[in-house]
Design an enzyme around this catalytic site. Sequence first.
Site, PDB file in Angstrom:
ATOM      1  N   ASP A  55      -7.943 -21.565   4.327  1.00 57.68           N
ATOM      2  CA  ASP A  55      -8.782 -21.636   3.143  1.00 57.68           C
ATOM      3  C   ASP A  55      -8.456 -20.436   2.252  1.00 57.68           C
ATOM      4  O   ASP A  55      -8.175 -19.342   2.750  1.00 57.68           O
ATOM      5  CB  ASP A  55     -10.260 -21.554   3.521  1.00 57.68           C
ATOM      6  CG  ASP A  55     -10.794 -22.849   4.099  1.00 57.68           C
ATOM      7  OD1 ASP A  55      -9.990 -23.729   4.457  1.00 57.68           O
ATOM      8  OD2 ASP A  55     -12.027 -22.975   4.210  1.00 57.68           O
ATOM      9  N   HIS A 115      -4.241 -21.340  10.571  1.00 56.46           N
ATOM     10  CA  HIS A 115      -3.788 -22.454  11.397  1.00 56.46           C
ATOM     11  C   HIS A 115      -2.312 -22.769  11.141  1.00 56.46           C
ATOM     12  O   HIS A 115      -1.709 -22.274  10.189  1.00 56.46           O
ATOM     13  CB  HIS A 115      -4.656 -23.682  11.116  1.00 56.46           C
ATOM     14  CG  HIS A 115      -6.089 -23.493  11.511  1.00 56.46           C
ATOM     15  ND1 HIS A 115      -6.682 -24.193  12.549  1.00 56.46           N
ATOM     16  CD2 HIS A 115      -7.051 -22.670  11.023  1.00 56.46           C
ATOM     17  CE1 HIS A 115      -7.950 -23.817  12.664  1.00 56.46           C
ATOM     18  NE2 HIS A 115      -8.197 -22.898  11.740  1.00 56.46           N
ATOM     19  N   SER A 171      -7.732 -11.253   3.850  1.00 53.03           N
ATOM     20  CA  SER A 171      -6.381 -10.810   3.547  1.00 53.03           C
ATOM     21  C   SER A 171      -5.543 -11.948   2.993  1.00 53.03           C
ATOM     22  O   SER A 171      -6.035 -12.787   2.254  1.00 53.03           O
ATOM     23  CB  SER A 171      -5.731 -10.189   4.780  1.00 53.03           C
ATOM     24  OG  SER A 171      -4.606  -9.436   4.395  1.00 53.03           O
TER      25      SER A 171
END
Length: 301
Positions: free
Chosen positions: A90, A147, A254
């Site tokens: 995201d 992911h 980050s």
Amino acid sequence: MLDSIKIRLQYLLPKQGLTRLAGWGAERRGAMLTQWVIKAFAWYYKVDMKEAQDPEFSAYPTFNEFFVRPLRDGARPVVSGLDMLCLPADGAVSQLGPITDGKLFQAKGHFYSLEALLAGNYQLAERFKEGLFATTYLAPRDYHRVHMPCDGVLREMIYVPGDLFSVNPLTAANVPNLFARNERVICVFDTEFGPMVQILVGATIVGSIETVWSGTVTPPREGIIKRWTYPAANDEAAITLEKGQEMGRFKLGSTVINLFAANQVAFVPQLSSGTVTRMGAPFAEALRLHAAEPVTSENVI
């Protein structure tokens, strides 16, 4: 004027000390104080707790546990199709595009070297010459687990010490070589689409970078490059991760950088600088150039 002050402060402030302090505080169990901090953070950054596996603030005894909260089942469906890669996190696309003459575009006229990003590993850099890169910025409000874009076999992990500048858009536009100078964890995978690199970039007050196979990679921050190698796919000890599977996480926000070899994939057309990303959504599609080649003993897989 205010922006220039913010940038100057980043050069002057003790970023390592602030990061250690933030990491220490984020692990403390402060009861009511911790709950107040979590609620204030969620309100200020407009965190959507409805997506969390447990939407109640009281479920998180430390700030770090809140920050790396898992999502509820089904919140991020992973794009299907053997030729489709999914977004790893995201956030929002900072930049993406071709790696040209060994350089990646950072922002506002700033470029940085592929070889510098990969800690001077010219052999690894050669594998991504004229390939593609994508930089995804994770804002404080975002889900902070990272992911896999596709199935992959882990072959190498490299920890690179460095600065801890913020990685927000303002800093990216004003600090040269930002991603090649910040602390980072470089993960190299063998995939069906050629070699793929996923880099977790540290930043100010990022208390920790973790991977699912090794746990916490940083801290400690010992100031030296560390390298781990892993067996190939045909070895029973190989570490294999599937598309959409968690591979790492940030304890405080980050950036993730992906590298792909030349002529292997093409980014989906709806992605551009500033595009909001959701893990699991379409990222890239295989070019499958070999499908047009005649079948011979040299190219049979």
